[in-house]
Scaffold this active site. Structure first.
Site, PDB file in Angstrom:
ATOM      1  N   ASP A  55      -7.519  -4.771   8.759  1.00  0.00           N
ATOM      2  CA  ASP A  55      -7.026  -3.539   8.145  1.00  0.00           C
ATOM      3  C   ASP A  55      -6.887  -3.600   6.629  1.00  0.00           C
ATOM      4  O   ASP A  55      -6.155  -2.811   6.039  1.00  0.00           O
ATOM      5  CB  ASP A  55      -5.673  -3.163   8.762  1.00  0.00           C
ATOM      6  CG  ASP A  55      -4.626  -4.266   8.596  1.00  0.00           C
ATOM      7  OD1 ASP A  55      -4.942  -5.311   8.005  1.00  0.00           O
ATOM      8  OD2 ASP A  55      -3.487  -4.074   9.063  1.00  0.00           O
TER       9      ASP A  55
ATOM     10  N   GLU B 123       0.821  -1.208   0.000  1.00  0.00           N
ATOM     11  CA  GLU B 123       0.000   0.000   0.000  1.00  0.00           C
ATOM     12  C   GLU B 123       0.859   1.263   0.000  1.00  0.00           C
ATOM     13  O   GLU B 123       1.972   1.278   0.518  1.00  0.00           O
ATOM     14  CB  GLU B 123      -0.881   0.023   1.260  1.00  0.00           C
ATOM     15  CG  GLU B 123      -1.814  -1.162   1.373  1.00  0.00           C
ATOM     16  CD  GLU B 123      -2.492  -1.250   2.724  1.00  0.00           C
ATOM     17  OE1 GLU B 123      -3.619  -1.774   2.784  1.00  0.00           O
ATOM     18  OE2 GLU B 123      -1.890  -0.805   3.728  1.00  0.00           O
TER      19      GLU B 123
END
Length: 357
Positions: A228, A56
């Site tokens: 998450d 990410e």
């Protein structure tokens, strides 16, 4: 030149600064930035998923400085002797676009995640909370335990992990905190029973159900850290239905948090509104509260500010990352300096080699 803070620099800092002090100080800086919520250009992180993990990028800017973090999450890495999560970050000047700090964020992310959890809990947990169950005893667990011990006065910690070696490691590492009583539980249910706060920080990339509704008691605060990314959750959806749910940045949490299980109109509260006094973290002692924490770029922005203020120093290493130009319009000339093909003194007819030689 760009200042560089590596893992050794961060380790040296923590030799001089107690971890609990670093967590508390960073929590204060995170709060400062959340109170400037409207100043930030915000977006959900950009994620590339694979069957084994996720990579990410997490960008944000306050108009003066810009930061981003590169972070991965690969739960199976530990089988090969590698970390589940690694990260690095950049802090840059918006006015020029020039980066001025490149830093490790693997250790720092663990500190900022714990700081954010404890910061939220100071507004959401009951003020008399003294016991916490910690489900998942991996790399993040010590940081969570120390943060709640330092910032909320937690004195009893019930710990459980499906891997007994992880719990052994956690208990060993927490020996330096004698005021924190650590109790090994034989199951999640045993650890959770009677706890004031429950922190879940498991690693598997799956829609797991670590906590079920029957485990939740009136007045509990649940700090959900492990869910998450898309397809990764820890809480049964019915827990959310009966709780006051707080998130960091709603557009991101709808995709990645426990919130991904819920309908689009499910009501949540963003953390900044609580810190700013615009909303309540808890309305009564019997209320169940959930902090659906996925990690947000603003917290990494705060972490980079912390590194710049408290870790960076005059002798910090620098990297030759950005060229220093005599003529900023002549990148080609700088890049090709020393190349004989562009050196007029050496590109003479006498020195030329016939093309058909």
């Amino acid at each position: 030149m760009v200042t560089f803070i590596g893992t050794q620099e961060m380790q040296n800092h923590l030799k001089k600064t107690r971890l609990e002090d670093a967590i508390t100080r960073l929590a204060g800086m995170i709060k400062e930035d959340y109170l400037r919520w409207q100043a930030f250009d915000k977006s959900a992180r950009v994620a590339n998923h694979s069957d084994v993990g996720v990579i990410e990028l997490m960008p944000i800017s306050d108009g003066t400085q810009y930061s981003f973090k590169y972070v991965n999450g690969h739960p199976k890495n530990t089988q090969s002797g590698l970390l589940t999560v690694t990260a690095f970050g950049v802090l840059a000047d918006v006015s020029t676009g020039y980066p001025h700090l490149l830093s490790e964020l693997t250790l720092t992310t663990a500190i900022r995640t714990a700081a954010t959890s404890a910061l939220a809990a100071t507004y959401m947990a009951r003020p008399d909370s003294r016991s916490m169950a910690l489900i998942g005893n991996g790399a993040q667990s010590e940081f969570q335990a120390i943060a709640f011990h330092a910032m909320l006065g937690i004195t009893e910690l019930r710990v459980y992990d499906i891997d007994p070696a992880a719990t052994d490691k956690l208990i060993h590492n927490l020996r330096m905190y004698p005021a924190l009583r650590v109790i090994r539980a034989s199951s999640t249910a045993e650890a959770v029973k009677g706890a004031d706060i429950v922190t879940t920080v498991t690693a598997d990339k799956t829609n797991a159900i670590i906590l079920t509704p029957d485990m939740i008691e009136p007045g509990m605060h649940v700090n959900g850290v492990g869910g998450d990314c898309p397809g990764k959750t820890e809480l049964h959806a019915d827990i959310l239905h009966r709780a006051h749910v707080v998130v960091e940045y709603e557009p991101q949490s709808r995709i990645e948090g426990e919130l991904q299980q819920m309908p689009a109109d499910f009501q949540v509260t963003e953390l900044w509104t609580i810190l700013a006094g615009k909303a309540s973290g808890r309305t009564h002692a019997e209320q169940v509260t959930v902090f659906d924490s996925v990690g947000f770029a603003l917290e990494d922005f705060s972490a980079m500010r912390y590194l710049e203020k408290y870790v960076m120093h005059a002798n910090s290493p620098v990297l030759d990352l950005i060229p220093e130009m005599m003529n900023p319009k002549d990148l080609f000339g700088m890049g090709m300096a020393g190349n004989t093909m562009t050196n007029p003194a050496r590109s003479t007819t006498a020195n030329a080699v016939p093309i058909n030689a």
